[in-house]
Scaffold this motif. Structure first.
Motif, PDB file in Angstrom:
ATOM      1  N   LYS A 107       0.824  -1.216   0.000  1.00 33.10           N
ATOM      2  CA  LYS A 107       0.000   0.000   0.000  1.00 33.10           C
ATOM      3  C   LYS A 107       0.856   1.264   0.000  1.00 33.10           C
ATOM      4  CE  LYS A 107      -3.907  -1.849   2.608  1.00 33.10           C
ATOM      5  NZ  LYS A 107      -4.513  -1.860   3.939  1.00 33.10           N
ATOM      6  N   GLY A 108       2.118   1.121   0.391  1.00 33.14           N
ATOM      7  CA  GLY A 108       2.995   2.286   0.473  1.00 33.14           C
ATOM      8  C   GLY A 108       2.975   2.958   1.831  1.00 33.14           C
ATOM      9  N   VAL A 109       2.360   2.305   2.820  1.00 31.45           N
ATOM     10  CA  VAL A 109       2.297   2.866   4.175  1.00 31.45           C
ATOM     11  C   VAL A 109       3.662   2.751   4.847  1.00 31.45           C
ATOM     12  CG1 VAL A 109       1.190   2.634   6.436  1.00 31.45           C
ATOM     13  CG2 VAL A 109      -0.132   2.262   4.367  1.00 31.45           C
ATOM     14  N   VAL A 110       4.364   1.641   4.569  1.00 29.16           N
ATOM     15  CA  VAL A 110       5.645   1.355   5.216  1.00 29.16           C
ATOM     16  C   VAL A 110       6.744   1.347   4.162  1.00 29.16           C
ATOM     17  CG1 VAL A 110       6.926  -0.401   6.481  1.00 29.16           C
ATOM     18  CG2 VAL A 110       4.530  -0.007   7.005  1.00 29.16           C
ATOM     19  N   LYS A 111       7.877   1.988   4.490  1.00 33.00           N
ATOM     20  CA  LYS A 111       9.026   1.977   3.575  1.00 33.00           C
ATOM     21  C   LYS A 111      10.053   0.923   4.013  1.00 33.00           C
ATOM     22  CE  LYS A 111       8.046   5.688   0.990  1.00 33.00           C
ATOM     23  NZ  LYS A 111       6.603   5.568   1.011  1.00 33.00           N
ATOM     24  N   ASP A 112      10.648   1.127   5.205  1.00 34.42           N
ATOM     25  CA  ASP A 112      11.705   0.214   5.632  1.00 34.42           C
ATOM     26  C   ASP A 112      11.624  -0.204   7.099  1.00 34.42           C
ATOM     27  OD1 ASP A 112      12.188   2.724   6.522  1.00 34.42           O
ATOM     28  OD2 ASP A 112      14.329   2.745   6.054  1.00 34.42           O
ATOM     29  N   THR A 113      10.854   0.526   7.925  1.00 33.20           N
ATOM     30  CA  THR A 113      10.753   0.148   9.343  1.00 33.20           C
ATOM     31  C   THR A 113       9.291  -0.022   9.755  1.00 33.20           C
ATOM     32  OG1 THR A 113      10.708   2.455  10.053  1.00 33.20           O
ATOM     33  CG2 THR A 113      12.857   1.358  10.038  1.00 33.20           C
ATOM     34  N   VAL A 114       9.063  -1.017  10.595  1.00 33.75           N
ATOM     35  CA  VAL A 114       7.734  -1.249  11.177  1.00 33.75           C
ATOM     36  C   VAL A 114       7.908  -1.256  12.687  1.00 33.75           C
ATOM     37  CG1 VAL A 114       5.817  -2.858  11.420  1.00 33.75           C
ATOM     38  CG2 VAL A 114       6.987  -2.659   9.230  1.00 33.75           C
ATOM     39  N   ASP A 115       7.185  -0.348  13.363  1.00 34.52           N
ATOM     40  CA  ASP A 115       7.217  -0.360  14.823  1.00 34.52           C
ATOM     41  C   ASP A 115       5.788  -0.298  15.359  1.00 34.52           C
ATOM     42  OD1 ASP A 115       6.609   2.198  14.195  1.00 34.52           O
ATOM     43  OD2 ASP A 115       8.228   3.142  15.315  1.00 34.52           O
ATOM     44  N   LEU A 116       5.663  -0.230  16.661  1.00 34.32           N
ATOM     45  CA  LEU A 116       4.356  -0.277  17.305  1.00 34.32           C
ATOM     46  C   LEU A 116       3.447   0.861  16.852  1.00 34.32           C
ATOM     47  CD1 LEU A 116       3.273  -2.323  19.250  1.00 34.32           C
ATOM     48  CD2 LEU A 116       3.860  -0.834  21.141  1.00 34.32           C
ATOM     49  N   ASP A 117       4.017   2.068  16.682  1.00 30.03           N
ATOM     50  CA  ASP A 117       3.211   3.230  16.291  1.00 30.03           C
ATOM     51  C   ASP A 117       2.537   3.013  14.939  1.00 30.03           C
ATOM     52  OD1 ASP A 117       4.090   4.427  18.611  1.00 30.03           O
ATOM     53  OD2 ASP A 117       5.799   5.408  17.634  1.00 30.03           O
ATOM     54  N   ILE A 118       3.265   2.424  13.999  1.00 33.09           N
ATOM     55  CA  ILE A 118       2.714   2.172  12.663  1.00 33.09           C
ATOM     56  C   ILE A 118       1.590   1.136  12.737  1.00 33.09           C
ATOM     57  CG2 ILE A 118       3.251   1.157  10.403  1.00 33.09           C
ATOM     58  CD1 ILE A 118       6.035   2.518  10.691  1.00 33.09           C
ATOM     59  N   LEU A 119       1.785   0.087  13.554  1.00 35.31           N
ATOM     60  CA  LEU A 119       0.755  -0.948  13.698  1.00 35.31           C
ATOM     61  C   LEU A 119      -0.504  -0.387  14.354  1.00 35.31           C
ATOM     62  CD1 LEU A 119       2.959  -3.975  14.826  1.00 35.31           C
ATOM     63  CD2 LEU A 119       2.011  -3.547  12.566  1.00 35.31           C
ATOM     64  N   VAL A 120      -0.314   0.503  15.332  1.00 34.28           N
ATOM     65  CA  VAL A 120      -1.461   1.130  15.997  1.00 34.28           C
ATOM     66  C   VAL A 120      -2.189   2.051  15.030  1.00 34.28           C
ATOM     67  CG1 VAL A 120      -2.132   2.762  17.814  1.00 34.28           C
ATOM     68  CG2 VAL A 120      -0.503   0.948  18.319  1.00 34.28           C
ATOM     69  N   ALA A 121      -1.431   2.815  14.248  1.00 33.94           N
ATOM     70  CA  ALA A 121      -2.028   3.750  13.286  1.00 33.94           C
ATOM     71  C   ALA A 121      -2.845   3.013  12.227  1.00 33.94           C
ATOM     72  CB  ALA A 121      -0.936   4.577  12.618  1.00 33.94           C
ATOM     73  N   ASN A 122      -2.436   1.785  11.878  1.00 37.24           N
ATOM     74  CA  ASN A 122      -3.155   0.991  10.872  1.00 37.24           C
ATOM     75  C   ASN A 122      -4.137  -0.002  11.485  1.00 37.24           C
ATOM     76  OD1 ASN A 122      -2.026   1.748   8.121  1.00 37.24           O
ATOM     77  ND2 ASN A 122      -0.189   1.540   9.380  1.00 37.24           N
ATOM     78  N   LYS A 123      -4.409   0.169  12.789  1.00 39.35           N
ATOM     79  CA  LYS A 123      -5.404  -0.615  13.526  1.00 39.35           C
ATOM     80  C   LYS A 123      -5.125  -2.114  13.526  1.00 39.35           C
ATOM     81  CE  LYS A 123      -8.984   2.739  13.400  1.00 39.35           C
ATOM     82  NZ  LYS A 123      -9.680   3.539  12.485  1.00 39.35           N
ATOM     83  N   LEU A 124      -3.853  -2.495  13.466  1.00 38.80           N
ATOM     84  CA  LEU A 124      -3.491  -3.899  13.595  1.00 38.80           C
ATOM     85  C   LEU A 124      -3.276  -4.259  15.065  1.00 38.80           C
ATOM     86  CD1 LEU A 124      -1.069  -4.308  10.575  1.00 38.80           C
ATOM     87  CD2 LEU A 124      -3.379  -5.186  10.780  1.00 38.80           C
ATOM     88  N   ALA A 125      -3.124  -3.240  15.915  1.00 40.84           N
ATOM     89  CA  ALA A 125      -2.939  -3.454  17.358  1.00 40.84           C
ATOM     90  C   ALA A 125      -3.421  -2.207  18.092  1.00 40.84           C
ATOM     91  CB  ALA A 125      -1.472  -3.714  17.670  1.00 40.84           C
ATOM     92  N   GLY A 126      -3.684  -2.375  19.387  1.00 43.35           N
ATOM     93  CA  GLY A 126      -4.057  -1.244  20.220  1.00 43.35           C
ATOM     94  C   GLY A 126      -2.815  -0.611  20.827  1.00 43.35           C
ATOM     95  N   SER A 127      -2.960   0.584  21.372  1.00 40.70           N
ATOM     96  CA  SER A 127      -1.793   1.299  21.890  1.00 40.70           C
ATOM     97  C   SER A 127      -1.187   0.627  23.122  1.00 40.70           C
ATOM     98  CB  SER A 127      -2.164   2.741  22.219  1.00 40.70           C
ATOM     99  OG  SER A 127      -3.252   2.770  23.109  1.00 40.70           O
TER     100      SER A 127
END
Length: 150
Positions: free
Chosen positions: A89-109
């Protein structure tokens, strides 16, 4: 004005309820509509949750079994194919962390996150979450990425 919107005059209807226990002359004195004797006639009566009239309640009839670990940690699972979708989708370039997962609703804060090995990962990613399965860690490193445990 027609039959569908008729209503009584303002202040002509009293919905105060019946006044009970105010003498025999009222017609609602004596037992004050509570019947004779028994727990329900007493003041302060409130039925306990699960009360079955003195019969052994269900929660006491059914045997107890099992074990609940009070120190159990619940992890939210995120599969590798979900990470690949974020890259596509182009949301992530090279790093995935908790903030990105929370922003995309894959996890809660406040959730603990575990990366699972479902699907395949084609992109080189630096993933930093709480836990990884062995297969997920191997797949991330095979794609040239890095798996960092928090």
């Amino acid at each position: 004005m027609n039959l569908s919107n008729l209503q009584p005059a303002e202040g002509s209807v009293h919905k105060d309820g019946k006044r009970v226990g105010r003498g025999e002359g009222s017609g609602k004195g004596g037992t004050a509509t509570r019947g004779h004797k028994g727990a329900k006639s007493r003041s302060g009566y409130s039925k306990k949750i699960g009360f079955e009239g003195g019969q052994m309640p269900l929660q006491r009839r059914v045997p107890k079994f099992g074990f609940k670990n009070i120190n159990r940690k619940e992890y939210v699972g995120v599969n590798l194919n979900k990470l690949q979708e974020l890259v596509d989708k182009g949301v992530v370039k090279d790093t995935v962390d908790l903030d990105i997962l929370v922003a995309n609703k894959l996890a809660g804060s406040n959730d603990l996150v575990k990366i699972l090995g479902g699907g395949e990962l084609k992109s080189k990613l630096k993933v930093s979450v709480h836990k990884f399965t062995a297969s997920a860690k191997a797949a991330i490193e095979a794609a040239g990425g890095e798996a960092v445990s928090l």
